[in-house]
Write an enzyme that holds these catalytic residues in place. Structure first.
Site, short mmCIF file in Angstrom:
data_model
loop_
_atom_site.label_atom_id
_atom_site.label_comp_id
_atom_site.label_asym_id
_atom_site.label_seq_id
_atom_site.Cartn_x
_atom_site.Cartn_y
_atom_site.Cartn_z
N ASP A 1 -17.25 22.19 -84.38
CA ASP A 1 -16.22 21.79 -83.46
C ASP A 1 -16.33 20.36 -83.01
OD1 ASP A 1 -14.36 23.40 -82.57
OD2 ASP A 1 -15.60 24.57 -81.23
N LYS B 1 -10.30 20.20 -83.22
CA LYS B 1 -8.86 19.96 -83.12
C LYS B 1 -8.58 18.57 -82.60
CE LYS B 1 -8.18 24.81 -82.42
NZ LYS B 1 -8.14 25.83 -81.40
N MET C 1 -11.22 21.81 -68.82
CA MET C 1 -9.97 21.42 -69.50
C MET C 1 -8.91 20.96 -68.53
SD MET C 1 -9.64 24.28 -72.48
CE MET C 1 -9.80 25.71 -71.45
N1 SAH Z 1 -16.96 26.85 -74.61
C1 SAH Z 1 -17.05 25.61 -73.88
C2 SAH Z 1 -15.75 25.21 -73.24
C3 SAH Z 1 -14.67 24.91 -74.24
S1 SAH Z 1 -13.20 24.35 -73.47
C4 SAH Z 1 -18.18 25.71 -72.86
O1 SAH Z 1 -18.68 26.80 -72.61
O2 SAH Z 1 -18.58 24.67 -72.33
C5 SAH Z 1 -13.42 22.61 -73.52
C6 SAH Z 1 -13.73 22.07 -72.15
O3 SAH Z 1 -15.11 22.21 -71.89
C7 SAH Z 1 -13.50 20.60 -71.98
O4 SAH Z 1 -12.14 20.32 -71.74
C8 SAH Z 1 -14.35 20.28 -70.79
O5 SAH Z 1 -13.72 20.70 -69.62
C9 SAH Z 1 -15.52 21.18 -71.01
N2 SAH Z 1 -16.68 20.51 -71.62
C10 SAH Z 1 -17.32 20.84 -72.75
N3 SAH Z 1 -18.37 20.03 -72.97
C11 SAH Z 1 -18.42 19.19 -71.92
C12 SAH Z 1 -19.29 18.12 -71.55
N4 SAH Z 1 -20.34 17.77 -72.29
N5 SAH Z 1 -19.04 17.47 -70.40
C13 SAH Z 1 -18.00 17.81 -69.62
N6 SAH Z 1 -17.14 18.79 -69.94
C14 SAH Z 1 -17.35 19.47 -71.07
#
Ligand code: SAH
Length: 500
Positions: A41, A62, A174
């Site tokens: 991803d 994406k 998000m």
């Molecule tokens: N499955 C992922 C979330 C996927 S949705 C999880 O558990 O973290 C994608 C969202 O995750 C992004 O829009 C953001 O809000 C958050 N995100 C993922 N990695 C991040 C990071 N390193 N720092 C800040 N936000 C993050």
């Protein structure tokens, strides 16, 4: 034999953690190591691909690339990859946790429908990690007894306001683009506009940035600071604790903000990467070679089937041992077939690979390398030494052993080929601040990656020593820095100097 045995088809849905590669779980690492195919991803750190350098990698993110892959297509691809080639192990690497807004549930459902066995390897969700890396505990005695994780994608955050009323800490994923509207809705729903709030972007990576304010001001603060996705916003009294608990400060380290590509022409994770990471750099591991099956399978098997005339097997890489065991197995044999042959390992790492398979090296030279192996090997003139190696084996071992009257034979056990960089690595390589080279062959391989849209020769190069630097110069690199001694720390120093 007509029975192909049980299918290898298996899918591991793996949470990659929020960004820092150290936050992958051990089970996740193991599943990556076993994978034939990896689908990864946008938010899964591509550095993790170093655990599966032999696997086929497919980018299904994406963001950032023009081809849009729908979730349905990803589901189909996962199942298809698992069933291809008579069954393969698929690692599906997803940012954060698999099931936290990750659509992992749908991917698991697709496996169930297709009858493909799967496992779920939970990951450290950004919902927890982003607050933690900003020094914000999502719960805290007397301050917050509970928390809720919301998405900025749906207009109510996935929860009606009545439900949110009793929730102390809100964690919003998000939502950075819609922060203005979401904050306004929360205030409308009864939350105090003065509630402390903080937004954390790229949490746990060298690029981490944070801003704070209140529910009323956070959207504007985020806009002014230019923060964008991926970011997590925390709303609640716990945000105040950040002032005392802030601990992660990537900006204070000497290589912070720099991305350094570490090229590799050997297998295994790179220790240099770890040294650079501790100095604050973002590290991009770039495998320049890959291993492929031998081009003359029949000749190899004929040679391996009967080794009665061989006194010594010369093993000069870890890959040689992996491939040797695979070929013995394909021949219906096992390690006992080598009982009458003595095993020479080129160095401690190769000896350790033998050890892992229950084989003890009969000889390891005092200093690793072909020269010492050839000089010190307790072999008599007229005895046969069989070197099982790749097509790239250098001649020195042959020359030195023949000078001692040894009958040197070579069999091509595997091939070493220039790795085809996947498009993500390739495009990230274009933007790195420096690239390290540990050998002349690394310099040549890197130069050979040139394409119409990418000229590696313009990269700032840091070489392990004068010979590597000379090879790099000859390959056409112009921006060169050389490490003062051949150590990892000296190489990392040279990387720092290159920015001065
Ligand atoms: N499955 C992922 C979330 C996927 S949705 C999880 O558990 O973290 C994608 C969202 O995750 C992004 O829009 C953001 O809000 C958050 N995100 C993922 N990695 C991040 C990071 N390193 N720092 C800040 N936000 C993050």
């Amino acid at each position: 034999m007509t029975d192909a045995g049980p299918s290898r088809a298996f899918v591991s849905l793996i949470g990659a953690g929020p960004g820092d590669p150290g936050l992958l779980t051990l089970r996740g690492q193991q599943a990556l190591q076993e994978a034939d195919v990896v689908l990864f991803d946008y938010l899964a750190n591509p550095e993790l691909l170093r655990y599966c350098s032999q696997a086929r990698t497919i980018y299904v993110g994406k963001k950032g690339f023009s081809e849009y892959i729908s979730q349905e297509q990803i589901n189909t691809l996962i199942v298809q990859m698992a069933q291809e080639n008579g069954g393969q192990r698929v690692a599906r690497l997803k940012g954060g946790d698999v099931f936290v807004f990750g659509r992992g549930g749908e991917e698991a459902e697709a496996c169930v429908q297709a009858g493909v066995p799967f496992e779920v390897v939970p990951g450290v969700s950004s919902a927890i990690a982003a607050p933690a890396y900003a020094g914000i505990p999502v719960t805290h005695r007397n301050v917050a007894r509970n928390f809720a994780v919301l998405t900025g994608h749906t207009h109510d955050g996935g929860m009606p306001h009545e439900t949110l009323a009793g929730v102390d800490t809100l964690v919003l994923l998000m939502g950075v683009r819609n922060l203005e509207r979401i904050a306004a809705q929360l205030i409308e729903g009864g939350r105090d506009p003065a509630t402390p709030a903080a937004t954390v972007q790229w949490a746990s990576t060298p690029r981490q940035r944070e801003v704070s304010g209140t529910l009323a001001t956070i959207a504007q603060a985020v806009r002014e600071a230019g923060l964008g996705a991926p970011a997590v916003t925390v709303v609640g009294e716990v945000v105040r604790l950040r002032e005392t608990l802030q601990w992660f400060n990537p900006a204070s380290r000497p290589l912070s903000g720099r991305t350094v590509a570490v090229t590799r022409t050997r297998e295994g994770a790179s220790a240099l990467g770890d040294v650079l990471r501790t100095r604050g750099a973002e590290v991009l591991e770039v495998p320049l070679i890959r291993f492929a099956p031998t081009s003359d399978h029949d000749a190899l098997h004929a040679r391996l089937r009967d080794v009665n005339d061989v006194s010594w097997l010369l093993l000069t890489s870890n890959q040689a041992i992996t491939a040797l065991m695979e070929h013995l197995q394909a021949l219906g044999l096992d390690a006992r077939h080598l009982a009458g042959v003595r095993l020479a390992a080129v160095g401690p790492s190769t000896a350790a690979s033998l050890q892992q398979r229950g084989l003890r090296a009969d000889f390891v030279p005092s200093t690793p390398g072909a020269r010492h192996l050839a000089d010190e090997l307790p072999v008599r003139p007229g005895e046969v030494a069989l070197h099982l190696t790749s097509q790239l084996a250098e001649d020195s071992l042959q020359r030195l052993l023949e000078a001692r009257g040894v009958v040197y034979q070579r069999a091509e056990l595997y091939r070493t080929e220039v790795a085809a960089l996947d498009p993500v690595l390739r495009s990230r390589l274009r933007t790195v601040d420096a690239v390290t080279l540990a050998s002349g062959s690394a310099a040549r391989h890197l130069a050979a990656l040139a394409g119409p849209e990418f000229d590696p020769l313009t990269l700032r190069v840091v070489a392990m020593g004068p010979q590597t630097a000379e090879a790099a110069r000859q390959a056409g690199f112009r921006h060169l820095q050389v490490a003062e001694t051949a150590s990892l720390e000296a190489l990392a120093d040279a990387v720092e100097h290159s920015f001065e």
